[in-house]
Design a protein around this motif. Structure first.
Motif, PDB file in Angstrom:
ATOM      1  N   LEU A   4       0.806  -1.175   0.106  1.00  0.00           N
ATOM      2  CA  LEU A   4      -0.139   0.048  -0.177  1.00  0.00           C
ATOM      3  C   LEU A   4       0.657   1.068   0.175  1.00  0.00           C
ATOM      4  N   ARG A   5       1.871   1.367   0.726  1.00  0.00           N
ATOM      5  CA  ARG A   5       2.826   2.414   0.819  1.00  0.00           C
ATOM      6  C   ARG A   5       3.495   2.644  -0.599  1.00  0.00           C
ATOM      7  N   GLU A   6       3.850   1.543  -1.160  1.00  0.00           N
ATOM      8  CA  GLU A   6       4.605   1.598  -2.420  1.00  0.00           C
ATOM      9  C   GLU A   6       3.660   2.250  -3.435  1.00  0.00           C
ATOM     10  N   LEU A   7       2.242   1.527  -3.447  1.00  0.00           N
ATOM     11  CA  LEU A   7       1.288   2.332  -4.581  1.00  0.00           C
ATOM     12  C   LEU A   7       1.182   3.654  -4.179  1.00  0.00           C
ATOM     13  N   LYS A   8       0.929   4.088  -3.216  1.00  0.00           N
ATOM     14  CA  LYS A   8       0.510   5.523  -2.833  1.00  0.00           C
ATOM     15  C   LYS A   8       1.854   6.347  -2.870  1.00  0.00           C
ATOM     16  N   ALA A   9       3.015   6.014  -3.097  1.00  0.00           N
ATOM     17  CA  ALA A   9       4.379   6.586  -3.309  1.00  0.00           C
ATOM     18  C   ALA A   9       4.519   6.941  -4.800  1.00  0.00           C
ATOM     19  N   ASP A  10       3.812   6.024  -5.567  1.00  0.00           N
ATOM     20  CA  ASP A  10       4.199   6.001  -7.000  1.00  0.00           C
ATOM     21  C   ASP A  10       3.021   6.951  -7.806  1.00  0.00           C
ATOM     22  N   GLU A  11       3.635   8.197  -8.600  1.00  0.00           N
ATOM     23  CA  GLU A  11       2.688   8.942  -9.186  1.00  0.00           C
ATOM     24  C   GLU A  11       1.759   8.276 -10.199  1.00  0.00           C
ATOM     25  N   ARG A  12       2.258   7.178 -10.821  1.00  0.00           N
ATOM     26  CA  ARG A  12       1.363   6.413 -11.792  1.00  0.00           C
ATOM     27  C   ARG A  12       0.329   5.570 -11.112  1.00  0.00           C
ATOM     28  N   LEU A  13       0.257   5.326  -9.803  1.00  0.00           N
ATOM     29  CA  LEU A  13      -0.617   4.438  -9.259  1.00  0.00           C
ATOM     30  C   LEU A  13      -1.225   4.940  -8.098  1.00  0.00           C
ATOM     31  N   LYS A  14      -0.793   6.153  -7.716  1.00  0.00           N
ATOM     32  CA  LYS A  14      -1.470   6.696  -6.329  1.00  0.00           C
ATOM     33  C   LYS A  14      -2.871   6.852  -6.318  1.00  0.00           C
ATOM     34  N   HIS A  15      -3.466   6.872  -7.740  1.00  0.00           N
ATOM     35  CA  HIS A  15      -4.959   7.247  -7.645  1.00  0.00           C
ATOM     36  C   HIS A  15      -5.765   5.975  -7.879  1.00  0.00           C
ATOM     37  N   ARG A  65     -14.144  11.663  -9.124  1.00  0.00           N
ATOM     38  CA  ARG A  65     -12.813  12.392  -8.772  1.00  0.00           C
ATOM     39  C   ARG A  65     -12.046  12.656 -10.163  1.00  0.00           C
ATOM     40  N   ASP A  66     -12.122  11.685 -10.780  1.00  0.00           N
ATOM     41  CA  ASP A  66     -11.456  11.876 -12.371  1.00  0.00           C
ATOM     42  C   ASP A  66     -12.175  12.948 -13.080  1.00  0.00           C
ATOM     43  N   ARG A  67     -13.506  13.086 -12.909  1.00  0.00           N
ATOM     44  CA  ARG A  67     -14.461  14.003 -13.381  1.00  0.00           C
ATOM     45  C   ARG A  67     -14.002  15.350 -12.942  1.00  0.00           C
ATOM     46  N   GLU A  68     -13.762  15.503 -11.898  1.00  0.00           N
ATOM     47  CA  GLU A  68     -13.306  16.724 -11.150  1.00  0.00           C
ATOM     48  C   GLU A  68     -12.070  17.163 -11.452  1.00  0.00           C
ATOM     49  N   VAL A  69     -10.887  16.426 -11.679  1.00  0.00           N
ATOM     50  CA  VAL A  69      -9.780  16.480 -12.181  1.00  0.00           C
ATOM     51  C   VAL A  69      -9.808  17.110 -13.496  1.00  0.00           C
ATOM     52  N   GLU A  70     -10.600  16.426 -14.402  1.00  0.00           N
ATOM     53  CA  GLU A  70     -10.760  16.854 -15.792  1.00  0.00           C
ATOM     54  C   GLU A  70     -11.379  18.057 -15.750  1.00  0.00           C
ATOM     55  N   TYR A  71     -12.262  18.537 -15.148  1.00  0.00           N
ATOM     56  CA  TYR A  71     -12.953  19.776 -14.981  1.00  0.00           C
ATOM     57  C   TYR A  71     -11.907  20.674 -14.603  1.00  0.00           C
ATOM     58  N   LEU A  72     -11.117  20.508 -13.587  1.00  0.00           N
ATOM     59  CA  LEU A  72     -10.029  21.749 -13.254  1.00  0.00           C
ATOM     60  C   LEU A  72      -9.062  21.812 -14.150  1.00  0.00           C
ATOM     61  N   ARG A  73      -8.710  20.587 -14.976  1.00  0.00           N
ATOM     62  CA  ARG A  73      -7.615  20.818 -15.841  1.00  0.00           C
ATOM     63  C   ARG A  73      -8.204  21.597 -17.175  1.00  0.00           C
TER      64      ARG A  73
END
Length: 296
Positions: A4-15, A65-73
């Motif tokens: 879990l620590r490794e996943l959340k520390a990886d920018e590609r996998l943290k979400h 969350r992905d939709r919100e991120v896209e709206y913010l982008r």
């Protein structure tokens, strides 16, 4: 927990949502998993129906969350494009003030050299030519004018038909705004002559106080007003093709650096008869001056 620590520390996998399944069901264990970034926690033995429901809930949350991120982008992209557009149509200090206060305070500036550049016989040139050719040639010349204005530290104000208006000493202090404007005008004459149509232009310069401000809401325009602007326009209209024409006030600012010929007295609307001067070149002592020289 290490995975879990490794996943959340990886920018590609943290979400990626994570649900923890464990026989450990102490409150401390649950809290540690959630603190490390797990979405949910189920103790063993678990019910498949409940797990499926938790997975679906996690996926729905992720979609939101992905939709919100896209709206913010998209919002950030629109803001970036708006900012770029504002910098295209307005000077940088005016953009900064507009963004900070949602308005631009009118201001009065002394010792501003206002310059007009106009193409001679532009209307006859347009007769019988395709609009695309006319606009393309004019666009190329205006772009070159903008480069020269920036090089000589003039601020472009606007184009009016085939005329180009700029000012020196308006938004940044200059020791001799007329000198900057004169050098810029001479380079613009050369640029017009070297253009594909081989145009001739008239350049008029006057110096004095101006009022500057921002007009409009849907289409912004940063503009100048006052007697200095009107007189500069008259200097251009009374000038000769291929020459920089100076008012007496403007000529006095560069008199020790160049040569000029008096064109006599002309009737200037609102000012009576005024003497105008045709600039004929810099003295040898001034030939080495560049826009970066202290005099500029």
């Amino acid at each position: 927990l290490d995975v879990l620590r490794e996943l959340k520390a990886d920018e590609r996998l943290k979400h990626v949502p994570v649900i923890m399944l464990s026989a450990l069901d102490e409150a401390g264990d649950v809290a540690q998993c959630l603190e490390l970034g797990a979405e949910d926690y189920l103790p063993k033995p678990f019910e498949p129906v409940i797990l499926r429901a938790r997975i679906n809930a996690c996926l729905e949350h992720k979609r939101l969350r992905d939709r919100e991120v896209e709206y913010l982008r998209q919002i950030e992209e629109k803001e970036r494009r708006t900012d770029e557009l504002l910098h295209v149509i307005l000077p940088a200090p005016i953009v900064a003030e507009l963004k900070a206060t949602n308005t631009v305070a009118p201001r009065i500036r002394d010792n501003v050299a206002v310059m007009f550049v106009d193409i001679v016989n532009f209307t006859p040139y347009c007769v019988g030519r395709e609009p695309a050719e006319i606009v393309a040639n004019l666009q190329a010349l205006v772009e070159r004018y903008e480069e020269l204005a920036a090089q000589h530290r003039l601020q472009k104000i606007k184009t009016i038909g085939d005329a180009f208006m700029a000012a020196a000493g308006l938004l940044e202090p200059l020791d001799n705004p007329v000198l900057n404007a004169t050098r810029c005008g001479l380079d613009m004459i050369a640029a017009a002559t070297a253009s594909k149509p081989g145009w001739e232009v008239r350049v008029g310069i006057h110096v004095g106080p101006v009022v500057a401000g921002l007009l409009g809401r849907r289409q912004y325009l940063f503009d100048l007003w006052g007697d200095t602007v009107n007189t500069a326009a008259r200097m251009e209209s009374y000038g000769q093709p291929g020459c920089v024409t100076l008012s007496r006030d403007a000529w006095q600012r560069v008199e020790g650096l160049g040569r000029a010929a008096s064109l006599g007295l002309v009737d200037v609307k609102g000012k009576g008869r005024q003497e105008v001067f045709r600039f004929e070149g810099f003295l040898a002592a001034a030939d080495h001056l560049t826009p970066q020289h202290p005099l500029l």
